[in-house]
Write an enzyme that holds these catalytic residues in place. Structure first.
Site, PDB file in Angstrom:
ATOM      1  N   HIS A  52       0.874  -1.292   0.028  1.00 26.67           N
ATOM      2  CA  HIS A  52      -0.012  -0.184  -0.110  1.00 26.67           C
ATOM      3  C   HIS A  52       1.024   1.194   0.041  1.00 26.67           C
ATOM      4  O   HIS A  52       2.056   1.108   0.208  1.00 26.67           O
ATOM      5  CB  HIS A  52      -1.071   0.210   1.218  1.00 26.67           C
ATOM      6  CG  HIS A  52      -0.259  -0.343   2.489  1.00 26.67           C
ATOM      7  ND1 HIS A  52       0.636   0.695   3.099  1.00 26.67           N
ATOM      8  CD2 HIS A  52      -0.294  -1.262   3.319  1.00 26.67           C
ATOM      9  CE1 HIS A  52       1.126   0.140   4.258  1.00 26.67           C
ATOM     10  NE2 HIS A  52       0.434  -0.942   4.411  1.00 26.67           N
TER      11      HIS A  52
HETATM   12  P1  TYD Z   1      -1.587  -3.144   7.719  1.00 26.09           P
HETATM   13  O1  TYD Z   1      -1.318  -1.831   7.537  1.00 26.09           O
HETATM   14  O2  TYD Z   1      -2.409  -3.829   6.741  1.00 26.09           O
HETATM   15  O3  TYD Z   1      -0.293  -4.000   7.988  1.00 26.09           O
HETATM   16  P2  TYD Z   1       0.981  -4.318   6.818  1.00 26.09           P
HETATM   17  O4  TYD Z   1       1.116  -2.729   5.905  1.00 26.09           O
HETATM   18  O5  TYD Z   1       1.983  -4.715   7.622  1.00 26.09           O
HETATM   19  O6  TYD Z   1       0.405  -5.105   5.860  1.00 26.09           O
HETATM   20  O7  TYD Z   1      -2.245  -3.307   9.293  1.00 26.09           O
HETATM   21  C1  TYD Z   1      -2.683  -4.526   9.861  1.00 26.09           C
HETATM   22  C2  TYD Z   1      -3.918  -4.573  10.562  1.00 26.09           C
HETATM   23  O8  TYD Z   1      -3.350  -3.726  11.729  1.00 26.09           O
HETATM   24  C3  TYD Z   1      -5.135  -3.715  10.231  1.00 26.09           C
HETATM   25  O9  TYD Z   1      -6.212  -4.199  10.592  1.00 26.09           O
HETATM   26  C4  TYD Z   1      -4.591  -1.926  10.711  1.00 26.09           C
HETATM   27  C5  TYD Z   1      -4.099  -2.606  12.081  1.00 26.09           C
HETATM   28  N1  TYD Z   1      -3.336  -1.344  12.627  1.00 26.09           N
HETATM   29  C6  TYD Z   1      -3.398  -0.421  13.472  1.00 26.09           C
HETATM   30  O10 TYD Z   1      -4.554  -0.900  14.210  1.00 26.09           O
HETATM   31  N2  TYD Z   1      -2.517   0.266  13.962  1.00 26.09           N
HETATM   32  C7  TYD Z   1      -1.428   0.555  13.349  1.00 26.09           C
HETATM   33  O11 TYD Z   1      -0.489   1.247  13.681  1.00 26.09           O
HETATM   34  C8  TYD Z   1      -1.021  -0.501  12.167  1.00 26.09           C
HETATM   35  C9  TYD Z   1       0.190  -0.159  11.279  1.00 26.09           C
HETATM   36  C10 TYD Z   1      -2.117  -1.393  11.691  1.00 26.09           C
END
Ligand code: TYD
Length: 138
Positions: A52
């Protein structure tokens, strides 16, 4: 939009007979104020995280343990950074598509962000990202 450049930032390393110590301070070593810290661990082999871009937030990514690759795409070209030491990290400005992959077993990725968690700051569609990014360059 003011587009910034990604870069590897070296951190202080204080080494003595007791081992090593590294650090960063709010906006001292890294070019933004830290509003949030999160970390990624227990990543199964072969998994890609991220995938993303962020409209506004900036991040700094360090491999505290183990190793992984960060793949950045600026809408035109791709750059790969291998992170495997805890005394440097990668500054990822807003509007870069970024993925984390190739995690070694037991790796620990530490990420600091310029914003509190905000789902509306995410761009999760790569085609949409490319359009927005290439418009921002004009
Ligand atoms: P996501 O950003 O999709 O992880 P990655 O970039 O590693 O693939 O986040 C995974 C899940 O965690 C999503 O449901 C959102 C949650 N999340 C939070 O609640 N707080 C945060 O600071 C982050 C980074 C993610």
């Amino acid at each position: 939009m003011n587009l910034k450049t990604s870069k590897i930032i070296s951190l202080p390393k204080i080494l003595d007979s007791r081992g090593s110590l590294s650090f960063f301070e709010n906006s001292n070593q890294i070019p933004f104020d830290i509003k949030r810290t999160y970390w990624i661990y227990d990543v199964p082999g072969g998994v890609t995280r991220g995938g993303h871009a962020f409209k506004n937030s900036h991040e700094f990514i360090i491999s505290l343990s183990g190793s992984f690759d960060v793949i950045l795409n600026d809408g035109k070209k791709e750059l790969k950074f291998s992170l495997n030491r805890s005394y440097y990290g990668l500054y990822v400005p807003s509007m870069f598509w970024r993925s984390l992959e190739n995690f070694a077993t037991n790796s620990l990725a530490l990420i600091v962000s310029s914003v509190p968690y905000d789902d509306t700051d995410y761009i999760r569609d790569f085609e949409k990202f490319k359009i927005l990014r290439n418009e921002a360059k004009k």
